[in-house]
Design a protein around this motif. Sequence first.
Motif, mmCIF file in Angstrom:
data_model
loop_
_atom_site.group_PDB
_atom_site.id
_atom_site.type_symbol
_atom_site.label_atom_id
_atom_site.label_comp_id
_atom_site.label_asym_id
_atom_site.label_seq_id
_atom_site.Cartn_x
_atom_site.Cartn_y
_atom_site.Cartn_z
ATOM 1 N N VAL A 123 0.857 -1.180 0.000
ATOM 2 C CA VAL A 123 0.000 0.000 0.000
ATOM 3 C C VAL A 123 0.896 1.233 0.000
ATOM 4 C CG1 VAL A 123 -1.817 1.252 1.215
ATOM 5 C CG2 VAL A 123 -1.795 -1.252 1.242
ATOM 6 N N LEU A 176 -2.170 1.352 -4.572
ATOM 7 C CA LEU A 176 -1.402 0.117 -4.482
ATOM 8 C C LEU A 176 -0.258 0.131 -5.479
ATOM 9 C CD1 LEU A 176 -4.390 -2.411 -4.338
ATOM 10 C CD2 LEU A 176 -3.310 -1.190 -2.441
ATOM 11 N N LEU A 207 -9.758 -5.317 0.576
ATOM 12 C CA LEU A 207 -8.356 -5.432 0.964
ATOM 13 C C LEU A 207 -8.267 -6.238 2.247
ATOM 14 C CD1 LEU A 207 -7.042 -1.810 0.274
ATOM 15 C CD2 LEU A 207 -7.136 -3.765 -1.273
#
Length: 254
Positions: A172, A195, A216
């Motif tokens: 991330v 991302l 996620l």
Amino acid sequence: MAVVAAGLAALLARGLMTSSAPAPVPQVVQAPTTDVLVASTGIDRGTRLSSADLRWQSWPQASLGTNFITRQAKPDAVAELTGSLARSSMAVGEPITEAKLVNVSKGGFMSALINPGMRAVAITIAPETGAGGFILPNDHVDVILTRRVQQQSGNGIQDAVRSDTILRNVRVLAIDQRFKDDSGDEVAVGKTATLELTASQAEMLSASQQEGTLILSLRGLAEPDQQSAETVQKDSSTIMRVIRYGAEKSVRVR
């Protein structure tokens, strides 16, 4: 005999006094040093620097690097570099160089955080699809695609819900416009997660957003680290838009 004894006693006393005299202390010559800007704390990649993260430290001139920041050359370096982003991780006492930092005011800081050959892709998230808001920059996640599909059953074709993990161990880069939490204790409840993906993974993720909901799944720090994100779903399917009776629908075609 008395004279001989007195002479021996005098020689013995003189020897004791000579042996107890302190040895001369060698003089230590200090090598010339220069104040160098170093990291006062451990700095992770993507950290926004504060004045507490930087300090001056004496450094031997013989081992002074050409890219080191010295107090003589830049006396206001601490104030100038406060607010910059760390391009790479730095240990305590490691010299700070401009190549390791990104100046936020000059822009291009996000591109500097991306590894070579990777891409930054933003997806829409919510607290219920982003681990309740406990995902922070530099965390690693799995991407799960949840979508409605039609499957054959005894009563004919029925609608069903299917979930598949399409990407694993994805880094991330940011939550909304948040790159690194200053205190490390707060959570970032954002609407967008950026991302780090390869070009092919970015294309697949873009198509998957049209099929269903992306979730996620936060990975633990104790899990083995991998060199790059792993693509779980590998096929040559494509997404096509089908319009039937005025209704538009996205369909995966193999």
